[in-house]
Design a protein around this motif. Structure first.
Motif, mmCIF file in Angstrom:
data_model
loop_
_atom_site.group_PDB
_atom_site.id
_atom_site.type_symbol
_atom_site.label_atom_id
_atom_site.label_comp_id
_atom_site.label_asym_id
_atom_site.label_seq_id
_atom_site.Cartn_x
_atom_site.Cartn_y
_atom_site.Cartn_z
ATOM 1 N N LEU A 48 0.825 -1.211 0.000
ATOM 2 C CA LEU A 48 0.000 0.000 0.000
ATOM 3 C C LEU A 48 0.861 1.265 0.000
ATOM 4 O O LEU A 48 0.378 2.356 0.295
ATOM 5 N N GLY A 49 2.146 1.105 -0.334
ATOM 6 C CA GLY A 49 3.026 2.266 -0.498
ATOM 7 C C GLY A 49 3.449 2.922 0.805
ATOM 8 O O GLY A 49 3.832 4.091 0.808
ATOM 9 N N ILE A 50 3.406 2.185 1.914
ATOM 10 C CA ILE A 50 3.774 2.740 3.215
ATOM 11 C C ILE A 50 5.051 2.067 3.703
ATOM 12 O O ILE A 50 5.122 0.836 3.781
ATOM 13 N N ALA A 228 0.231 -9.748 -8.855
ATOM 14 C CA ALA A 228 1.621 -9.911 -8.424
ATOM 15 C C ALA A 228 2.448 -8.652 -8.687
ATOM 16 O O ALA A 228 3.375 -8.337 -7.933
ATOM 17 N N GLU A 229 2.106 -7.922 -9.755
ATOM 18 C CA GLU A 229 2.887 -6.739 -10.127
ATOM 19 C C GLU A 229 2.538 -5.511 -9.281
ATOM 20 O O GLU A 229 3.416 -4.695 -8.968
ATOM 21 N N ALA A 230 1.284 -5.363 -8.896
ATOM 22 C CA ALA A 230 0.811 -4.139 -8.233
ATOM 23 C C ALA A 230 1.614 -3.758 -6.981
ATOM 24 O O ALA A 230 1.956 -2.583 -6.799
ATOM 25 N N PRO A 231 1.962 -4.725 -6.085
ATOM 26 C CA PRO A 231 2.696 -4.337 -4.870
ATOM 27 C C PRO A 231 4.045 -3.684 -5.133
ATOM 28 O O PRO A 231 4.501 -2.845 -4.344
ATOM 29 N N SER A 232 4.695 -4.031 -6.243
ATOM 30 C CA SER A 232 6.002 -3.440 -6.530
ATOM 31 C C SER A 232 5.893 -1.949 -6.844
ATOM 32 O O SER A 232 6.880 -1.210 -6.799
ATOM 33 N N VAL A 237 -4.571 -3.344 -6.797
ATOM 34 C CA VAL A 237 -4.838 -3.720 -8.188
ATOM 35 C C VAL A 237 -5.825 -2.753 -8.840
ATOM 36 O O VAL A 237 -5.825 -2.560 -10.065
ATOM 37 N N PHE A 238 -6.643 -2.067 -8.039
ATOM 38 C CA PHE A 238 -7.627 -1.126 -8.589
ATOM 39 C C PHE A 238 -6.957 0.151 -9.102
ATOM 40 O O PHE A 238 -7.484 0.813 -9.992
ATOM 41 N N SER A 244 -8.391 -5.442 -14.812
ATOM 42 C CA SER A 244 -7.849 -6.803 -14.801
ATOM 43 C C SER A 244 -8.809 -7.787 -14.134
ATOM 44 O O SER A 244 -9.747 -7.404 -13.438
ATOM 45 N N ASN A 245 -8.522 -9.078 -14.346
ATOM 46 C CA ASN A 245 -9.292 -10.126 -13.671
ATOM 47 C C ASN A 245 -9.166 -10.006 -12.153
ATOM 48 O O ASN A 245 -10.122 -10.273 -11.420
ATOM 49 N N GLY A 246 -7.974 -9.619 -11.686
ATOM 50 C CA GLY A 246 -7.752 -9.477 -10.248
ATOM 51 C C GLY A 246 -8.667 -8.433 -9.630
ATOM 52 O O GLY A 246 -9.254 -8.653 -8.564
#
Length: 256
Positions: A48-50, A228-232, A237-238, A244-246
């Motif tokens: 979450l960018g914290i 899997a990519e979003a946390p980086s 994911v929103f 996306s499907n996620g």
């Protein structure tokens, strides 16, 4: 306020992904959500960018009594979604609290104090949902979350070995319900990383639905690279891939 612990004693089964994205989906739907990072790896916080520096208010300082629960809550980039982050300091909490009186209820007492203070100040509960991202073990950190929660959401991978620990995990929840927290119920089992193209995944999903009738969410979370990519990027994911499907799967879970 619904208090949900997201657990599994195995790692890599979608607990952190579910906490971050289910929390975001509920917030997008208008709910006030606080997620709590109870894992010393701090993957939820980073997702979450914290990034909480050492000594900052975190779930660790709440457990050790150095700060109040309210002081550790931080906003995220998603409106109405807040987080109690953590850092590597939390890895020492189990040893530090080993001899503390009532060590299983430290988090519960801190949350109760926060809720009561906010009710007195504003007349309403401070959040609609409180989600706990538990570590991949059933140690003191997970027990604190389970003693605070009223519901358990179990995530699992649709693989054969995932089935082996499930019945034991449900037994542990029942034991904690009996001894520590009479409110605790399994609110649902969420199959994650599901690939419908694999026969094994379809068979395992069928086994789970047969064995835990009425407890499995109707739609599994499909295996999706965007999750899997979003946390980086420190995003849900929103924010990262809203089409996306996620994103579709977690929004559907939130509605469910």
């Amino acid at each position: 306020m619904r208090r949900i612990a997201i657990i599994n004693q195995k790692g890599g089964v979608g607990k952190t992904t579910t906490t971050a994205n289910l929390g975001a989906a509920l917030a997008i739907q208008g709910r006030r959500v606080v997620v709590v990072d109870m894992d010393a790896q701090a993957n939820l916080s980073l997702s979450l960018g914290i990034e909480a520096r050492s000594g900052a208010p975190t779930s660790y300082t709440v457990l050790t009594g150095a700060t109040k629960f309210a002081a550790a809550i931080r906003p995220t980039s998603v409106p109405r979604l807040s987080i109690v982050p953590t850092n590597i300091d939390l890895s020492g909490a189990e040893l530090e609290l080993a001899s503390a009186m009532g060590r299983e209820f430290i988090l519960r007492d801190a949350v109760r104090e926060w809720v009561e203070a906010e009710k007195q100040r504003t007349g309403v509960t401070p959040a609609d949902y409180l989600l706990f991202d538990c570590p991949p073990s059933l140690g003191l950190l997970s027990i604190n979350a389970l003693a605070t929660a009223s519901e358990v959401l179990i995530t699992l991978q649709t693989e054969f070995l995932a089935l082996q620990g499930m019945s034991k995990l449900v037994e542990v929840v029942q034991l904690l319900k009996k001894r520590l927290n009479p409110e605790l119920v399994v609110t649902g089992i969420l199959p994650c990383l599901y690939d419908s193209r694999l026969r094994l995944a379809r068979e395992v999903l069928g086994e789970i639905r047969t064995y835990f009738q009425g407890q499995v969410f109707p739609y599994p979370v499909r295996s999706n690279v965007k999750l899997a990519e979003a946390p980086s990027f420190g995003q849900t994911v929103f924010e990262y891939a809203p089409d996306s499907n996620g994103a579709e799967d977690y929004m559907r879970l939130a509605r469910e």
